[in-house]
Design a protein around this motif. Structure first.
Motif, PDB file in Angstrom:
ATOM      1  N   TRP A   1      35.228  36.777  41.345  1.00 13.95           N
ATOM      2  CA  TRP A   1      36.349  36.595  40.430  1.00 13.95           C
ATOM      3  C   TRP A   1      37.477  37.531  40.845  1.00 13.95           C
ATOM      4  N   ARG A   2      38.671  37.216  40.366  1.00 14.52           N
ATOM      5  CA  ARG A   2      39.824  38.106  40.545  1.00 14.52           C
ATOM      6  C   ARG A   2      40.798  37.859  39.410  1.00 14.52           C
ATOM      7  N   ALA A   3      41.533  38.893  39.065  1.00 11.77           N
ATOM      8  CA  ALA A   3      42.582  38.764  38.052  1.00 11.77           C
ATOM      9  C   ALA A   3      43.758  38.021  38.681  1.00 11.77           C
ATOM     10  N   ILE A   4      44.432  37.201  37.883  1.00 12.29           N
ATOM     11  CA  ILE A   4      45.606  36.469  38.357  1.00 12.29           C
ATOM     12  C   ILE A   4      46.715  36.596  37.318  1.00 12.29           C
ATOM     13  N   ASP A   5      47.942  36.300  37.756  1.00 13.35           N
ATOM     14  CA  ASP A   5      49.067  36.329  36.816  1.00 13.35           C
ATOM     15  C   ASP A   5      49.301  34.934  36.244  1.00 13.35           C
ATOM     16  N   ALA A   6      50.343  34.780  35.461  1.00  9.87           N
ATOM     17  CA  ALA A   6      50.638  33.510  34.796  1.00  9.87           C
ATOM     18  C   ALA A   6      50.959  32.379  35.777  1.00  9.87           C
ATOM     19  N   TYR A   7      51.257  32.722  37.022  1.00 12.33           N
ATOM     20  CA  TYR A   7      51.553  31.711  38.040  1.00 12.33           C
ATOM     21  C   TYR A   7      50.367  31.504  38.982  1.00 12.33           C
ATOM     22  N   TRP A   8      49.209  32.032  38.599  1.00 13.22           N
ATOM     23  CA  TRP A   8      47.957  31.928  39.344  1.00 13.22           C
ATOM     24  C   TRP A   8      48.000  32.711  40.649  1.00 13.22           C
ATOM     25  N   GLU A   9      48.897  33.672  40.752  1.00 13.16           N
ATOM     26  CA  GLU A   9      48.959  34.537  41.929  1.00 13.16           C
ATOM     27  C   GLU A   9      47.956  35.677  41.747  1.00 13.16           C
ATOM     28  N   PRO A  10      47.203  36.020  42.786  1.00 15.96           N
ATOM     29  CA  PRO A  10      46.199  37.080  42.670  1.00 15.96           C
ATOM     30  C   PRO A  10      46.823  38.437  42.356  1.00 15.96           C
ATOM     31  N   LEU A  11      46.136  39.202  41.509  1.00 17.39           N
ATOM     32  CA  LEU A  11      46.558  40.567  41.191  1.00 17.39           C
ATOM     33  C   LEU A  11      45.626  41.587  41.843  1.00 17.39           C
ATOM     34  N   GLY A  12      44.729  41.117  42.670  1.00 17.71           N
ATOM     35  CA  GLY A  12      43.798  42.006  43.354  1.00 17.71           C
ATOM     36  C   GLY A  12      42.871  41.202  44.241  1.00 17.71           C
ATOM     37  N   GLU A  13      41.920  41.899  44.805  1.00 14.40           N
ATOM     38  CA  GLU A  13      40.949  41.269  45.713  1.00 14.40           C
ATOM     39  C   GLU A  13      39.839  40.595  44.913  1.00 14.40           C
ATOM     40  N   TRP A  14      39.093  39.712  45.598  1.00 16.46           N
ATOM     41  CA  TRP A  14      37.917  39.099  44.992  1.00 16.46           C
ATOM     42  C   TRP A  14      36.899  40.184  44.694  1.00 16.46           C
ATOM     43  N   ARG A  15      36.225  40.061  43.563  1.00 18.10           N
ATOM     44  CA  ARG A  15      35.238  41.047  43.136  1.00 18.10           C
ATOM     45  C   ARG A  15      33.923  40.345  42.796  1.00 18.10           C
ATOM     46  N   THR A  16      32.839  41.110  42.821  1.00 18.38           N
ATOM     47  CA  THR A  16      31.531  40.556  42.478  1.00 18.38           C
ATOM     48  C   THR A  16      30.907  41.267  41.278  1.00 18.38           C
ATOM     49  N   ASP A  17      31.564  42.320  40.793  1.00 16.80           N
ATOM     50  CA  ASP A  17      31.044  43.016  39.616  1.00 16.80           C
ATOM     51  C   ASP A  17      31.381  42.223  38.354  1.00 16.80           C
ATOM     52  N   ALA A  18      30.988  42.732  37.213  1.00 13.82           N
ATOM     53  CA  ALA A  18      31.241  42.050  35.950  1.00 13.82           C
ATOM     54  C   ALA A  18      32.731  42.076  35.604  1.00 13.82           C
ATOM     55  N   VAL A  19      33.213  41.003  35.001  1.00 11.21           N
ATOM     56  CA  VAL A  19      34.601  40.945  34.519  1.00 11.21           C
ATOM     57  C   VAL A  19      34.715  41.923  33.346  1.00 11.21           C
ATOM     58  N   PRO A  20      35.637  42.883  33.396  1.00 10.54           N
ATOM     59  CA  PRO A  20      35.761  43.861  32.313  1.00 10.54           C
ATOM     60  C   PRO A  20      36.007  43.193  30.955  1.00 10.54           C
TER      61      PRO A  20
END
Length: 98
Positions: free
Chosen positions: A62-81
């Protein structure tokens, strides 16, 4: 064609109830937001949570994204906060504690 955010929630709830319990260890693939919660919080006079959006893949990344679906960081495998099971069996994102 993109599906409006409000239409994703009922479809997601249906997918959760139709899937075996063991298969629901992570978010299903797709884009997930707390838009609906923020909308209802404002309507009900509750504190509006910070808007959050995530993109999830079939392999559990998973990764956080903005309202335009642009990534806000790298792909992660830990739990979504803040991600936890809701009482109805779906998912919810709890507000971040500061």
């Amino acid at each position: 064609m993109r599906i409006p955010h409000l239409l994703r929630i009922p479809a997601f709830a249906l997918a959760v109830t139709a899937s075996p319990l063991g298969a629901q260890n992570a978010l299903p693939p797709g884009v997930w937001t707390n838009t609906e919660d923020a909308y209802f919080a404002e309507e009900e006079g509750r504190q509006t949570p910070e808007w959050r959006a995530f993109e999830a893949t079939e392999d559990g990344r998973w990764r956080a994204i903005d309202a335009y679906w642009e990534p806000l960081g790298e792909w992660r495998t830990d739990a979504v906060p803040g991600l936890t099971r809701a009482a109805n069996g779906g998912w919810q994102v709890l507000p971040a504690h500061r």
